[in-house]
Design a protein around this motif. Structure first.
Motif, mmCIF file in Angstrom:
data_model
loop_
_atom_site.group_PDB
_atom_site.id
_atom_site.type_symbol
_atom_site.label_atom_id
_atom_site.label_comp_id
_atom_site.label_asym_id
_atom_site.label_seq_id
_atom_site.Cartn_x
_atom_site.Cartn_y
_atom_site.Cartn_z
ATOM 1 N N GLY A 43 1.220 -0.819 0.005
ATOM 2 C CA GLY A 43 0.210 -0.316 0.220
ATOM 3 C C GLY A 43 0.695 1.615 -0.019
ATOM 4 N N ALA A 44 2.336 0.384 -0.357
ATOM 5 C CA ALA A 44 2.849 2.134 -0.458
ATOM 6 C C ALA A 44 2.323 3.358 -1.402
ATOM 7 C CB ALA A 44 4.603 1.779 -0.852
ATOM 8 N N ASN A 45 2.556 2.614 -2.150
ATOM 9 C CA ASN A 45 1.850 3.395 -3.429
ATOM 10 C C ASN A 45 0.698 4.536 -2.876
ATOM 11 O OD1 ASN A 45 4.225 2.996 -5.289
ATOM 12 N ND2 ASN A 45 2.387 1.806 -6.595
ATOM 13 N N ASP A 46 -0.131 3.618 -2.293
ATOM 14 C CA ASP A 46 -2.002 4.693 -2.107
ATOM 15 C C ASP A 46 -1.429 5.287 -1.010
ATOM 16 O OD1 ASP A 46 -3.220 2.656 -3.689
ATOM 17 O OD2 ASP A 46 -4.059 1.745 -1.624
ATOM 18 N N ILE A 47 -0.755 5.687 -0.022
ATOM 19 C CA ILE A 47 -0.070 6.154 0.801
ATOM 20 C C ILE A 47 0.392 7.166 0.423
ATOM 21 C CG2 ILE A 47 0.964 6.468 2.802
ATOM 22 C CD1 ILE A 47 0.184 3.388 3.315
ATOM 23 N N THR A 48 2.014 7.357 -0.587
ATOM 24 C CA THR A 48 1.989 8.151 -1.246
ATOM 25 C C THR A 48 1.380 9.390 -2.288
ATOM 26 O OG1 THR A 48 4.604 6.684 -0.844
ATOM 27 C CG2 THR A 48 3.948 8.978 -2.723
ATOM 28 N N GLU A 49 0.662 8.081 -2.277
ATOM 29 C CA GLU A 49 -0.579 9.394 -3.690
ATOM 30 C C GLU A 49 -1.519 10.458 -2.923
ATOM 31 O OE1 GLU A 49 -4.585 7.691 -5.647
ATOM 32 O OE2 GLU A 49 -2.686 6.744 -6.657
ATOM 33 N N ALA A 122 -5.138 -0.434 -2.972
ATOM 34 C CA ALA A 122 -4.289 -1.794 -2.223
ATOM 35 C C ALA A 122 -5.174 -1.482 -1.143
ATOM 36 C CB ALA A 122 -3.120 -1.219 -2.349
ATOM 37 N N LEU A 123 -5.190 -0.608 -0.819
ATOM 38 C CA LEU A 123 -5.557 -0.047 0.775
ATOM 39 C C LEU A 123 -7.104 0.371 0.902
ATOM 40 C CD1 LEU A 123 -2.991 2.199 2.614
ATOM 41 C CD2 LEU A 123 -3.214 -0.939 2.318
ATOM 42 N N ARG A 124 -7.915 0.662 0.258
ATOM 43 C CA ARG A 124 -9.787 0.755 -0.094
ATOM 44 C C ARG A 124 -9.283 1.706 0.514
ATOM 45 N NH1 ARG A 124 -11.456 -2.582 -3.939
ATOM 46 N NH2 ARG A 124 -13.563 -2.599 -2.860
#
Length: 166
Positions: A43-49, A122-124
């Motif tokens: 989920g790193a991409n989701d958090i970064t976004e 990823a993390l919804r």
């Protein structure tokens, strides 16, 4: 009142810096995990976004209030003449209109995202609140653009003290 505005600005800048630090730390840990351990952070991409959106849209009203948007200074000698004040006001009103339109579009998109329960991959994480945050940021920026149309950009008192010392 102005003192309170500067305290709020400093607080927002601090939070933005912490978000940027979190993005750097997360990206560093994700790369190390991916390259050395072979396990990236889920989920790193989701958090970064989401952090990037928070940083950019937290900064938008600050940049607008300071009159620090990118500009082309090709005609500054002409436009800065006193008789061209109407032009500067017209441009500020146009910027206000565009920012208000973008805010309205984000509200529409936020309502739609809430209606269909749009979430990140990823993390919804629900997207609706993020769009409403973006709309609020654009609305504040529109108000700031309208204010500087008549009063001029907000100048940091600390910056003026440094210039006087020089």
């Amino acid at each position: 009142m102005l003192s309170m505005a500067w305290k709020i600005r400093r607080g927002v800048e601090t939070v933005m810096a912490l978000f940027l630090l979190a993005m750097v730390a997360l990206t560093f840990a994700d790369v190390i995990g991916r390259r050395i351990v072979g396990k990236p952070i889920y989920g790193a991409n989701d958090i970064t976004e989401h952090l990037m959106a928070l940083v950019v849209f937290a900064g938008l009203p600050l940049v607008t209030a300071a009159g620090a948007h990118l500009t082309i200074d090709l005609l500054d000698k002409l436009v800065n003449k006193p008789w061209m004040a109407w032009w500067r006001v017209l441009i500020s009103v146009m910027v206000t209109t565009v920012l208000a339109l973008v805010a309205w579009l984000f509200i529409k998109h936020g309502l739609n995202a809430s209606r269909i329960s749009e979430v990140s991959q990823a993390l919804r994480v629900p997207r609706g609140p993020l769009y409403f945050y973006m709309a609020a940021s654009c609305a504040l920026s529109a108000l700031a653009a309208l204010a500087i149309a008549f009063t001029g950009p907000m100048v940091d008192p600390e910056d003026t003290h440094e210039e006087e010392a020089l």
